[in-house]
Design an enzyme around this catalytic site. Structure first.
Site, PDB file in Angstrom:
ATOM      1  N   PHE A 181       1.859  12.340   3.137  1.00 48.46           N
ATOM      2  CA  PHE A 181       1.445  11.811   1.834  1.00 48.46           C
ATOM      3  C   PHE A 181       0.097  11.132   1.995  1.00 48.46           C
ATOM      4  O   PHE A 181      -0.169  10.526   3.019  1.00 48.46           O
ATOM      5  CB  PHE A 181       2.490  10.820   1.279  1.00 48.46           C
ATOM      6  CG  PHE A 181       3.565  11.488   0.483  1.00 48.46           C
ATOM      7  CD1 PHE A 181       4.516  12.286   1.099  1.00 48.46           C
ATOM      8  CD2 PHE A 181       3.604  11.367  -0.897  1.00 48.46           C
ATOM      9  CE1 PHE A 181       5.491  12.939   0.359  1.00 48.46           C
ATOM     10  CE2 PHE A 181       4.574  12.009  -1.649  1.00 48.46           C
ATOM     11  CZ  PHE A 181       5.516  12.804  -1.017  1.00 48.46           C
ATOM     12  N   LEU A 218       3.140   4.342  -0.267  1.00 51.64           N
ATOM     13  CA  LEU A 218       4.378   4.723  -0.945  1.00 51.64           C
ATOM     14  C   LEU A 218       5.055   3.513  -1.604  1.00 51.64           C
ATOM     15  O   LEU A 218       5.574   3.611  -2.718  1.00 51.64           O
ATOM     16  CB  LEU A 218       5.336   5.378   0.058  1.00 51.64           C
ATOM     17  CG  LEU A 218       4.775   6.601   0.826  1.00 51.64           C
ATOM     18  CD1 LEU A 218       5.848   7.172   1.758  1.00 51.64           C
ATOM     19  CD2 LEU A 218       4.287   7.686  -0.130  1.00 51.64           C
ATOM     20  N   LYS A 269      12.416   6.923  13.223  1.00 54.18           N
ATOM     21  CA  LYS A 269      12.753   7.559  11.938  1.00 54.18           C
ATOM     22  C   LYS A 269      14.079   8.325  12.024  1.00 54.18           C
ATOM     23  O   LYS A 269      14.789   8.472  11.033  1.00 54.18           O
ATOM     24  CB  LYS A 269      11.615   8.490  11.504  1.00 54.18           C
ATOM     25  CG  LYS A 269      10.327   7.724  11.174  1.00 54.18           C
ATOM     26  CD  LYS A 269      10.554   6.721  10.065  1.00 54.18           C
ATOM     27  CE  LYS A 269       9.315   6.018   9.612  1.00 54.18           C
ATOM     28  NZ  LYS A 269       9.528   5.088   8.505  1.00 54.18           N
ATOM     29  N   THR A 305      -1.825   8.451   2.003  1.00 50.62           N
ATOM     30  CA  THR A 305      -1.751   6.978   2.017  1.00 50.62           C
ATOM     31  C   THR A 305      -2.603   6.478   3.177  1.00 50.62           C
ATOM     32  O   THR A 305      -3.000   7.269   4.036  1.00 50.62           O
ATOM     33  CB  THR A 305      -0.304   6.483   2.254  1.00 50.62           C
ATOM     34  OG1 THR A 305       0.030   6.739   3.627  1.00 50.62           O
ATOM     35  CG2 THR A 305       0.716   7.129   1.347  1.00 50.62           C
ATOM     36  N   SER A 357      11.095  10.039   7.773  1.00 47.04           N
ATOM     37  CA  SER A 357       9.903  10.898   7.835  1.00 47.04           C
ATOM     38  C   SER A 357      10.388  12.272   8.276  1.00 47.04           C
ATOM     39  O   SER A 357      11.419  12.373   8.952  1.00 47.04           O
ATOM     40  CB  SER A 357       8.939  10.350   8.888  1.00 47.04           C
ATOM     41  OG  SER A 357       8.030  11.352   9.303  1.00 47.04           O
ATOM     42  N   SER A 371       0.833  -1.208   0.000  1.00 43.06           N
ATOM     43  CA  SER A 371       0.000   0.000   0.000  1.00 43.06           C
ATOM     44  C   SER A 371       0.866   1.256   0.000  1.00 43.06           C
ATOM     45  O   SER A 371       2.085   1.187   0.186  1.00 43.06           O
ATOM     46  CB  SER A 371      -0.942   0.002   1.212  1.00 43.06           C
ATOM     47  OG  SER A 371      -0.269   0.411   2.370  1.00 43.06           O
ATOM     48  N   TYR A 399       7.780   7.069  17.187  1.00 43.86           N
ATOM     49  CA  TYR A 399       7.898   7.170  15.715  1.00 43.86           C
ATOM     50  C   TYR A 399       9.124   8.012  15.342  1.00 43.86           C
ATOM     51  O   TYR A 399       9.921   7.631  14.484  1.00 43.86           O
ATOM     52  CB  TYR A 399       6.608   7.767  15.168  1.00 43.86           C
ATOM     53  CG  TYR A 399       6.523   7.790  13.659  1.00 43.86           C
ATOM     54  CD1 TYR A 399       6.357   6.615  12.934  1.00 43.86           C
ATOM     55  CD2 TYR A 399       6.601   8.987  12.956  1.00 43.86           C
ATOM     56  CE1 TYR A 399       6.280   6.630  11.542  1.00 43.86           C
ATOM     57  CE2 TYR A 399       6.522   9.016  11.574  1.00 43.86           C
ATOM     58  CZ  TYR A 399       6.362   7.833  10.865  1.00 43.86           C
ATOM     59  OH  TYR A 399       6.284   7.856   9.493  1.00 43.86           O
ATOM     60  N   CYS A 428      10.009   0.697   2.302  1.00 46.22           N
ATOM     61  CA  CYS A 428       8.799   1.480   2.620  1.00 46.22           C
ATOM     62  C   CYS A 428       7.982   0.833   3.736  1.00 46.22           C
ATOM     63  O   CYS A 428       6.984   1.406   4.176  1.00 46.22           O
ATOM     64  CB  CYS A 428       7.907   1.612   1.382  1.00 46.22           C
ATOM     65  SG  CYS A 428       8.682   2.518   0.038  1.00 46.22           S
ATOM     66  N   ASP A 451       7.956 -10.735   7.058  1.00 45.03           N
ATOM     67  CA  ASP A 451       8.058  -9.686   8.078  1.00 45.03           C
ATOM     68  C   ASP A 451       9.475  -9.107   8.016  1.00 45.03           C
ATOM     69  O   ASP A 451      10.454  -9.861   8.131  1.00 45.03           O
ATOM     70  CB  ASP A 451       7.788 -10.338   9.440  1.00 45.03           C
ATOM     71  CG  ASP A 451       7.743  -9.322  10.567  1.00 45.03           C
ATOM     72  OD1 ASP A 451       8.394  -8.258  10.460  1.00 45.03           O
ATOM     73  OD2 ASP A 451       7.073  -9.598  11.568  1.00 45.03           O
TER      74      ASP A 451
HETATM   75  N1  LIG Z   1       2.215   8.568   4.425  1.00 42.31           N
HETATM   76  C1  LIG Z   1       2.906   9.502   5.023  1.00 42.31           C
HETATM   77  O1  LIG Z   1       2.442  10.630   5.199  1.00 42.31           O
HETATM   78  C2  LIG Z   1       4.310   9.227   5.475  1.00 42.31           C
HETATM   79  C3  LIG Z   1       5.070  10.317   5.898  1.00 42.31           C
HETATM   80  C4  LIG Z   1       6.374  10.094   6.322  1.00 42.31           C
HETATM   81  C5  LIG Z   1       6.901   8.819   6.330  1.00 42.31           C
HETATM   82  N2  LIG Z   1       6.120   7.772   5.919  1.00 42.31           N
HETATM   83  C6  LIG Z   1       6.738   6.448   5.958  1.00 42.31           C
HETATM   84  O2  LIG Z   1       6.657   5.851   4.680  1.00 42.31           O
HETATM   85  C7  LIG Z   1       6.602   4.433   4.801  1.00 42.31           C
HETATM   86  C8  LIG Z   1       5.419   3.942   3.995  1.00 42.31           C
HETATM   87  O3  LIG Z   1       4.246   4.467   4.591  1.00 42.31           O
HETATM   88  P1  LIG Z   1       2.830   4.529   3.872  1.00 42.31           P
HETATM   89  O4  LIG Z   1       2.282   5.864   4.121  1.00 42.31           O
HETATM   90  O5  LIG Z   1       2.924   3.995   2.508  1.00 42.31           O
HETATM   91  O6  LIG Z   1       2.053   3.548   4.865  1.00 42.31           O
HETATM   92  P2  LIG Z   1       1.126   2.318   4.595  1.00 42.31           P
HETATM   93  O7  LIG Z   1       0.549   1.970   5.921  1.00 42.31           O
HETATM   94  O8  LIG Z   1       0.233   2.568   3.448  1.00 42.31           O
HETATM   95  O9  LIG Z   1       2.181   1.182   4.162  1.00 42.31           O
HETATM   96  C9  LIG Z   1       3.064   0.589   5.062  1.00 42.31           C
HETATM   97  C10 LIG Z   1       3.360  -0.800   4.577  1.00 42.31           C
HETATM   98  O10 LIG Z   1       4.307  -1.416   5.456  1.00 42.31           O
HETATM   99  C11 LIG Z   1       3.938  -2.768   5.641  1.00 42.31           C
HETATM  100  N3  LIG Z   1       4.482  -3.261   6.904  1.00 42.31           N
HETATM  101  C12 LIG Z   1       4.237  -2.809   8.162  1.00 42.31           C
HETATM  102  N4  LIG Z   1       4.903  -3.561   9.054  1.00 42.31           N
HETATM  103  C13 LIG Z   1       5.588  -4.510   8.345  1.00 42.31           C
HETATM  104  C14 LIG Z   1       6.434  -5.593   8.696  1.00 42.31           C
HETATM  105  N5  LIG Z   1       6.750  -5.847   9.980  1.00 42.31           N
HETATM  106  N6  LIG Z   1       6.938  -6.368   7.715  1.00 42.31           N
HETATM  107  C15 LIG Z   1       6.638  -6.138   6.415  1.00 42.31           C
HETATM  108  N7  LIG Z   1       5.837  -5.116   6.016  1.00 42.31           N
HETATM  109  C16 LIG Z   1       5.316  -4.319   6.976  1.00 42.31           C
HETATM  110  C17 LIG Z   1       2.408  -2.733   5.635  1.00 42.31           C
HETATM  111  O11 LIG Z   1       1.863  -4.010   5.358  1.00 42.31           O
HETATM  112  C18 LIG Z   1       2.138  -1.734   4.530  1.00 42.31           C
HETATM  113  O12 LIG Z   1       2.119  -2.409   3.274  1.00 42.31           O
HETATM  114  C19 LIG Z   1       6.503   4.145   6.296  1.00 42.31           C
HETATM  115  O13 LIG Z   1       7.775   3.820   6.780  1.00 42.31           O
HETATM  116  C20 LIG Z   1       6.064   5.474   6.886  1.00 42.31           C
HETATM  117  O14 LIG Z   1       6.487   5.630   8.214  1.00 42.31           O
HETATM  118  C21 LIG Z   1       4.851   7.941   5.485  1.00 42.31           C
END
Ligand SMILES: NC(=O)c1ccc[n+]([C@@H]2O[C@H](COP(=O)([O-])OP(=O)(O)OC[C@H]3O[C@@H](n4cnc5c(N)ncnc54)[C@H](O)[C@@H]3O)[C@@H](O)[C@H]2O)c1
Length: 255
Positions: free
Chosen positions: A193, A17, A164, A195, A147, A15, A160, A84, A56
């Site tokens: 973002f 990013l 990060k 998501t 992040s 999902s 968090y 990601c 995992d």
């Molecule tokens: N969306 C934002 O605004 C944002 C901002 C800054 C940083 N981020 C970072 O970007 C990355 C992606 O976030 P996103 O927004 O796409 O979130 P999201 O929740 O859509 O996707 C996260 C993904 O990580 C997977 N995941 C979680 N734990 C896991 C594990 N133990 N093993 C394998 N897979 C695992 C989930 O299944 C999911 O597919 C994350 O690290 C998040 O912290 C996101």
């Protein structure tokens, strides 16, 4: 580095990013290892170029198997990993009830976001080191996702932000460890973002957050903004040891 025909592991490819990154890599004719923990695959019918594996990121055994399976299917040409996979985590050091933050909830966030990311990096790097170099001796690239909370952490983001911050701080030493093998390391620090991860935010907090953006005043787009940056970082050999904010100019003060 050319993307076409090379293999890239994308964690969190289920999902947000990660999904947009995996999709863009596929468009550019890469082989993609789509790694996630939720068992859903968005790439039915693309099995020739995609290997979907449920694993995992915190598990040595599972990630070792991912790498073995990737090599069996696509050969010894793993040229990058885009980390990601991650989780959010909310909780103040001392909550409104006067109780200290539960240590297990802190450990969980650090375990997935920092230790999980490192686990994938170390195992993939050990494989890339063994592979034949490409042009200019380049063997591969590691792209980690931090992040803006690594610098601008808000109330409730202690775990968090710590996780990060760890991801961001690993960038330079990891680069130094791996440069003799021609492996680059770059970290991307996104702002908000659109998501599933930020959909948990209530509208009031979301508006407060977006008000801090300079331009454009909206969340970032995974497709066309985040994934475009990742593609550039893979292709541009001179990008190394850098932590890049992608955030529409947001600098968060106290919200
Ligand atoms: N969306 C934002 O605004 C944002 C901002 C800054 C940083 N981020 C970072 O970007 C990355 C992606 O976030 P996103 O927004 O796409 O979130 P999201 O929740 O859509 O996707 C996260 C993904 O990580 C997977 N995941 C979680 N734990 C896991 C594990 N133990 N093993 C394998 N897979 C695992 C989930 O299944 C999911 O597919 C994350 O690290 C998040 O912290 C996101």
């Amino acid at each position: 580095m050319y993307i076409k025909g090379n293999t890239f592991i994308v964690t969190g490819g289920g999902s947000g990013l990660g999904l947009s990154t995996a999709q863009q890599l596929l468009k550019l004719e890469a082989n993609v290892i789509d790694l996630k923990d939720d068992g859903k695959s968005f790439f039915k019918g693309r099995e020739k170029n995609v290997l979907f594996i449920q694993a995992d990121i915190t598990s040595e055994e599972e990630i070792t198997k991912v790498i073995q399976q990737a090599i069996e299917k696509f050969g010894e040409n793993i040229r990058g990993v885009i980390n990601c996979g991650g989780i959010a985590g909310v909780g103040r050091i001392v909550g409104p009830n006067g109780k200290p933050l539960d240590l297990d909830s802190f450990k969980l966030v650090v375990n997935v976001n920092l230790i999980g990311t490192f686990n994938v990096c170390r195992l993939v790097a050990a494989q890339m080191v063994k592979q034949k170099p490409l042009e200019e001796g380049e063997r591969g690239v590691i792209i980690n996702v931090s992040s803006i909370a690594y610098q601008d952490g808000q109330t409730g983001q202690v775990a968090y932000s710590a996780s990060k911050g760890g991801v961001a701080s690993m960038t330079l030493p990891m680069t130094r460890d791996l440069s003799k093998f021609g492996i680059r390391v770059v970290t991307v620090a996104p702002g908000p973002f659109e998501t599933p991860m930020i959909s948990i935010m209530n509208e009031k907090s979301r508006q407060k957050l977006l008000k801090q953006a300079e331009f454009p005043v909206r969340p970032g787009k995974s497709d066309g903004e985040f994934n475009k940056l990742v593609i550039h970082l893979i292709e541009n050999i001179y990008m190394n040891a850098e932590i890049i904010r992608i955030d529409g100019g947001i600098r968060l003060g106290k919200l």
